[in-house]
Design an enzyme around this catalytic site. Structure first.
Site, PDB file in Angstrom:
ATOM      1  N   HIS A 106      -6.038 -30.801  41.736  1.00  0.00           N
ATOM      2  CA  HIS A 106      -7.126 -30.896  42.541  1.00  0.00           C
ATOM      3  C   HIS A 106      -8.365 -31.632  41.900  1.00  0.00           C
ATOM      4  O   HIS A 106      -8.112 -32.107  40.887  1.00  0.00           O
ATOM      5  CB  HIS A 106      -7.776 -29.361  42.687  1.00  0.00           C
ATOM      6  N   GLU A 143     -10.068 -23.228  39.776  1.00  0.00           N
ATOM      7  CA  GLU A 143      -8.917 -23.824  39.128  1.00  0.00           C
ATOM      8  C   GLU A 143      -9.134 -25.595  38.866  1.00  0.00           C
ATOM      9  O   GLU A 143      -8.474 -26.091  37.904  1.00  0.00           O
ATOM     10  CB  GLU A 143      -7.744 -23.896  40.142  1.00  0.00           C
ATOM     11  N   HIS A 198      -1.870 -26.934  36.371  1.00  0.00           N
ATOM     12  CA  HIS A 198      -2.442 -26.138  37.548  1.00  0.00           C
ATOM     13  C   HIS A 198      -2.437 -24.654  37.100  1.00  0.00           C
ATOM     14  O   HIS A 198      -2.260 -24.319  35.953  1.00  0.00           O
ATOM     15  CB  HIS A 198      -1.325 -26.066  38.788  1.00  0.00           C
ATOM     16  N   GLU A 280       2.270 -24.191  35.792  1.00  0.00           N
ATOM     17  CA  GLU A 280       1.223 -23.233  36.433  1.00  0.00           C
ATOM     18  C   GLU A 280       0.951 -22.175  35.112  1.00  0.00           C
ATOM     19  O   GLU A 280       1.675 -21.366  34.593  1.00  0.00           O
ATOM     20  CB  GLU A 280       1.807 -21.980  37.451  1.00  0.00           C
TER      21      GLU A 280
END
Length: 316
Positions: A106, A143, A198, A280
């Site tokens: 992102h 995030e 992430h 993650e």
């Protein structure tokens, strides 16, 4: 990457494709997993037993600028910072000539450009959104800020060993890049390893990390067949070192306790022609994991664990 606000790609049904990699991980890191089990038994930061395979819950809306100090040295639960590391001494040049691309999931500015990031791009197997805003903790720690902070810490660690490190974005553009461009950056850099950072946005009680590996995809512009095996090696090493350094457990809700998941629906993996994985690092929507993810001291351990896995891969 939240499954309700995923990293590179919009949500897809969660699927755990177990296979030889499950066995490989068990053979690769038994000591690390045993160490975590002992650590958790005496009150460490290991994952609670939640509902295995639980579906994701709604992700939070990121509030950019609300993050804890990126350089904070606060103390949170986790493995000892003095854990033995395979990393070479600073400035040793052990990774001279190696190129590592770090992909912070992102962009902190994505939320201002929802129309731009919603446009469809080709990921080989189909078309998906350019990017998403990502998820956030219940207190609004985005995030996108977490991933960029960990990426900066990793860059420092890897450059000390002589690696050439490139980031796909450094909050130096209004939004994006899109998932296809993120893959292209690693390809054009002829990276020896690419890792996309992430944090998940699953349900409360779902805890732990997991590493996402590319499946064998050969469709349209996507052909991952040549990178499946080396990416599996990279992912297994990162999983083992992440356990060892952070003390965190493999996910209790995806991956059947291996910390490894294979997916064929992520453009960032499908379009890569160099070894690449996603990680993650925890679940931002669980309060216990969120306490770790918002800790500067724990983020340093996360960066160390991921970097050690990369080092082991590149030197192995």
């Amino acid at each position: 990457m939240s499954y309700t606000g995923p990293g590179f790609d919009p949500p897809q049904p969660r699927r755990s494709r177990r296979g030889p990699l499950t066995v490989a991980l068990a053979a690769l890191v038994p000591g690390a997993l045993l160490g975590w089990a002992v650590y958790a038994a005496v009150g460490g930061s290991g994952g609670d037993e939640g509902s295995a395979g639980a579906s994701a819950s709604a992700s939070g809306t990121p509030t950019v600028g609300s993050s804890p100090s990126a350089g904070a040295d606060d103390t949170k639960p986790g493995a000892s910072a003095s854990a033995k590391s395979p990393s070479a001494p600073a400035g040793s040049g052990a990774l001279k000539g190696k190129v590592v691309v770090i992909d912070p999931g992102h962009n902190p500015g994505n939320f201002r450009h929802t129309a731009d990031i919603s446009r469809q791009v080709d990921i080989g197997t189909n078309r998906k959104e350019c990017d998403t805003t990502g998820t956030a903790t219940n207190d609004g720690y985005a995030e996108a800020e977490f991933t960029l902070d960990v990426a900066h810490r990793m860059r420092t660690l890897l450059e000390r060993q002589g690696a050439t490190v490139k980031l796909t974005q450094d909050a130096d553009r209004p939004f994006g890049p899109c998932v296809d461009e993120r893959a292209r950056i690693g390809n054009e850099a002829k990276a020896d390893a690419v890792v996309s950072i992430h944090a998940d946005g699953s349900g409360t009680g779902n805890r732990g990390f997991h590493v996402i590996l590319p499946g064998a995809v050969h469709s349209g512009a996507a052909d991952t067949r040549a990178i499946v095996e080396p990416s599996g090696d990279l992912g297994e090493r990162i999983a083992g070192d992440f356990v060892r350094v952070t003390g965190s457990a493999p996910s209790n809700y995806i991956g059947d306790g291996t910390g490894l998941v294979t997916r064929e629906d992520l453009g960032g993996l499908n379009l890569s022609t160099v070894p690449k994985v996603f990680i993650e690092c925890g679940n931002m929507r669980d309060s216990k994991d969120a306490a770790l993810l918002t800790s500067g001291a724990w983020r340093q351990k996360a960066a160390q664990g991921i970097s050690d896995g990369i080092v082991g891969f590149l030197r192995g």
